[in-house]
Enzyme design. Structure first.
Site, PDB file in Angstrom:
ATOM      1  N   SER A 196      -1.349  -0.697   3.878  1.00 20.10           N
ATOM      2  CA  SER A 196       0.007   0.376   4.834  1.00 20.10           C
ATOM      3  C   SER A 196       0.753  -0.817   5.742  1.00 20.10           C
ATOM      4  CB  SER A 196       0.253   1.526   4.546  1.00 20.10           C
ATOM      5  OG  SER A 196      -0.369   2.258   5.478  1.00 20.10           O
ATOM      6  N   CYS A 201       7.484   2.990  -4.436  1.00 19.57           N
ATOM      7  CA  CYS A 201       6.345   3.352  -2.948  1.00 19.57           C
ATOM      8  C   CYS A 201       7.570   4.653  -2.309  1.00 19.57           C
ATOM      9  CB  CYS A 201       6.874   2.469  -1.867  1.00 19.57           C
ATOM     10  SG  CYS A 201       6.454   2.609  -0.059  1.00 19.57           S
ATOM     11  N   ARG A 241       1.211   2.582 -10.885  1.00 16.90           N
ATOM     12  CA  ARG A 241       1.194   3.356  -9.923  1.00 16.90           C
ATOM     13  C   ARG A 241       1.233   2.933  -8.912  1.00 16.90           C
ATOM     14  NH1 ARG A 241      -4.743   5.849 -11.025  1.00 16.90           N
ATOM     15  NH2 ARG A 241      -5.681   5.181 -10.435  1.00 16.90           N
ATOM     16  N   ARG A 291      -6.288   2.514   2.606  1.00 15.25           N
ATOM     17  CA  ARG A 291      -4.672   2.006   2.566  1.00 15.25           C
ATOM     18  C   ARG A 291      -3.767   2.414   3.261  1.00 15.25           C
ATOM     19  NH1 ARG A 291       0.227  -0.485   0.443  1.00 15.25           N
ATOM     20  NH2 ARG A 291       0.001  -2.492   0.912  1.00 15.25           N
TER      21      ARG A 291
HETATM   22  P1  IMP Z   1       6.371  -3.513  -6.394  1.00 10.81           P
HETATM   23  O1  IMP Z   1       6.512  -5.160  -6.450  1.00 10.81           O
HETATM   24  O2  IMP Z   1       7.593  -3.993  -6.146  1.00 10.81           O
HETATM   25  O3  IMP Z   1       6.098  -3.035  -7.238  1.00 10.81           O
HETATM   26  O4  IMP Z   1       5.285  -3.293  -4.838  1.00 10.81           O
HETATM   27  C1  IMP Z   1       3.522  -3.791  -5.056  1.00 10.81           C
HETATM   28  C2  IMP Z   1       3.796  -3.655  -3.621  1.00 10.81           C
HETATM   29  O5  IMP Z   1       3.875  -2.030  -2.927  1.00 10.81           O
HETATM   30  C3  IMP Z   1       2.111  -3.558  -3.218  1.00 10.81           C
HETATM   31  O6  IMP Z   1       1.966  -5.440  -2.946  1.00 10.81           O
HETATM   32  C4  IMP Z   1       1.884  -2.515  -1.606  1.00 10.81           C
HETATM   33  O7  IMP Z   1       2.335  -3.736  -0.842  1.00 10.81           O
HETATM   34  C5  IMP Z   1       3.278  -1.863  -1.541  1.00 10.81           C
HETATM   35  N1  IMP Z   1       2.416  -0.515  -2.577  1.00 10.81           N
HETATM   36  C6  IMP Z   1       1.524  -0.479  -3.136  1.00 10.81           C
HETATM   37  N2  IMP Z   1       0.800   0.863  -3.880  1.00 10.81           N
HETATM   38  C7  IMP Z   1       1.672   1.220  -2.740  1.00 10.81           C
HETATM   39  C8  IMP Z   1       2.598   3.126  -3.024  1.00 10.81           C
HETATM   40  O8  IMP Z   1       1.724   4.095  -3.311  1.00 10.81           O
HETATM   41  N3  IMP Z   1       3.295   2.997  -1.448  1.00 10.81           N
HETATM   42  C9  IMP Z   1       4.146   2.075  -1.284  1.00 10.81           C
HETATM   43  N4  IMP Z   1       3.264   1.089  -1.275  1.00 10.81           N
HETATM   44  C10 IMP Z   1       2.673   0.471  -2.398  1.00 10.81           C
END
Ligand code: IMP
Length: 521
Positions: free
Chosen positions: A278, A333, A414, A435
């Site tokens: 992260s 997130c 998730r 992470r």
């Molecule tokens: P989304 O495409 O907006 O759903 O974001 C996906 C991205 O969020 C992933 O590629 C990670 O970089 C990030 N991510 C994944 N799991 C988490 C989490 O639990 N907390 C914060 N960021 C996350």
């Protein structure tokens, strides 16, 4: 005085100011805070080419090029082998998650690398000692009507027959052995034949299935007529130059065990590793990067996540071949809320890419991509690719089963920092805790949530929708390729404008009693 219409474009030159802002002024003048994708728009340009001609070729890392800028996120509800295979077929790439044992992850990489369009490499196989009843049960459970029979009942075993629904149809005794009823006069293809030769053999033999065997008669794969009939061609497929195998990425963490994990992934044929954290600016990641570069100098490494130039500089110096940008912008997130740390994604993407691109290090904008417009904006701000979790979640290529709630067909999605995902962590799987630097925590501090998304169908329709949409978007901006978009953003020809809250309202659907938002046919 009314000016002569034929002088309109030359008259424009007399204006001291162009409409809109160049990208640097857009970012610098957002002095009230960071920018998100929704805070600005790109102004339209001249269309003098069809959208179908817009080129979306781009770079994933220093040495890997893709025909489209789409990357699926290494999350355990998004990318396993099925997603990775289809992302690569459609011109992007999938990054396989590491919330599983190293052997399981390596097996998924192996399946992507072994995949050949039209060939089934892991068919359901039975042994001659199984019964007619077993075949009936498998047919009911799996829906298939024929199975190759090998001596040991496994792929790789000596092929001894094939059993089809016709063989069992009028055979009443469920206890009879498969060896008594199977067809043993077989038409087979030799390992190494291409799809069109296999297709021709199927056609001439009038069979539904063509087993492919090696020189010793062992079953290596199967071609199925039904699959061939629905087989698509994938002209954009991401493949390695030499082996012509699909490209595959996988993620690892930054704890010592991850070195052993990476060795297994490389042995399985991995093309690019994502060091998944992260916050990428840690001594653990810097050490890991240096170790990877010395141990596997040819392997491409994407480091991250970062949101500042300072973070980027550390990782570039340690050998990163690509960077992943985003902290707190993901749809699942809660990092910014809980950690007070992160950065609005538009500002993060501009600042990091402006720096990294000078060193020839391509960047992936990761998180917060909710629609095609966000993809265009991320690329216009300097990213070479976008990584998507939520936008791909709920497609049939993601892991997990569909379930119904309130009459809607849903799948789980998730965060890797959700309590659910962290609890899955064991001695062999450490994606979530590593992470978020939580390996030694007795009480987990969640940085993500666990939820559900609606069924989006197959990515074989959804990704082409994103691809076509992006081509239309670049056409509107007047740039016939991603390279051209970058050049014209950098030289100030592509112009941007802030969106006030009321502009955002105006830009959405408004004033209707009800409507249905269908994104594609
Ligand atoms: P989304 O495409 O907006 O759903 O974001 C996906 C991205 O969020 C992933 O590629 C990670 O970089 C990030 N991510 C994944 N799991 C988490 C989490 O639990 N907390 C914060 N960021 C996350």
């Amino acid at each position: 005085m009314v000016l002569d219409a034929s002088s309109a474009t030359s008259h424009l030159q007399s204006y001291s100011k162009k409409d809109g802002l160049d990208v640097k002024t857009l970012i610098d003048s957002a002095n009230f805070g960071g920018l998100t994708y929704n805070d600005f728009l790109v102004l339209p340009g001249l269309i003098d080419f069809p959208s179908s001609k817009v080129g979306l070729d781009t770079k994933l890392t220093k040495k890997i090029s893709l025909r489209s800028p789409f990357v699926s996120s290494p999350m355990d509800t998004v990318t396993e082998e099925n997603m990775a295979i289809h992302m690569a077929l459609l011109g992007g790439i999938g990054i396989i998650h590491h919330n599983c044992s190293p052997d399981e992850q390596a097996e998924m990489v192996r399946k992507v690398k072994k995949y050949e369009n039209g060939f089934i490499n892991d068919p359901f196989v039975i042994s001659p000692n199984e019964t007619v009843g077993d075949v009936r049960n498998m047919k009911a459970e799996l829906g298939f009507t024929s199975f190759p029979v090998t001596e040991n009942g496994k792929i790789g075993g000596k092929l001894v027959g094939i059993v089809t629904s016709r063989d069992v149809q009028f055979h009443d005794n469920n206890d009879s052995k498969v060896s008594e009823i199977m067809t043993t006069e077989l038409i087979t293809g030799e390992k190494g034949i291409d799809l069109s030769e296999g297709n021709e053999l199927l056609r001439s033999s009038k069979k539904g299935k063509l087993p492919i065997v090696d020189a010793s008669g062992n079953l290596v794969s199967l071609i199925s007529l039904t699959d061939l009939q629905k087989n698509q061609s994938y002209p954009l497929a991401s493949k390695s130059f030499d082996s012509k195998q699909l490209l595959c990425g996988a993620a690892i963490g930054t704890v010592p065990n991850d070195r052993e994990r990476l060795e297994k992934l490389v042995a399985a044929g991995l093309d690019v590793v994502v060091v998944d954290s992260s916050n990428g600016s840690s001594i653990f990641q810097l050490d890991m990067l240096k170790w990877i570069k010395s141990k596997f100098p040819e392997l491409q490494v994407i480091a991250g996540n970062v949101v500042t130039r300072e973070q980027a500089a550390l990782l570039i110096e340690a050998g990163a071949d690509g960077l992943r940008i985003g902290m707190g912008s993901g749809s699942i997130c809660i990092t910014q809320e809980v950690m007070a740390c992160g950065r609005p994604q538009g500002t993060a993407v501009y600042n990091v890419t402006e720096f990294a691109n000078q060193f020839g290090v391509p960047c992936i904008a990761d998180g917060g991509i909710g629609n095609i417009g966000h993809i265009t904006k991320a690329l216009a701000l300097g990213a070479s690719c976008v990584m998507m979790g939520g936008l791909l979640a709920g497609t049939s290529e993601t892991p997990g089963s569909y379930f119904y709630s309130d009459g809607k067909r849903l799948k789980s999605y998730r965060g890797m920092g959700s309590v659910d995902a962290m609890q899955q962590t064991s001695t062999t799987a450490n994606a979530s805790t590593s992470r978020y630097f939580s390996e030694s925590d007795k009480v987990f501090v969640a940085q993500g949530v666990s939820g559900a998304v609606v069924d989006k169908g197959s990515i074989t329709k959804f990704v082409p929708y994103l691809y076509n949409g992006l081509q239309h978007s670049l056409q509107d901006i007047g740039t016939p390729s991603l390279d051209e978009l970058r050049t014209r953003v950098d030289n100030g020809e592509v112009r941007f404008e802030f969106r006030t809250a009321s502009a955002q309202f105006e830009g959405g659907v408004h004033g209707l009693h009800s409507y249905e938002k269908r994104l594609h046919n």
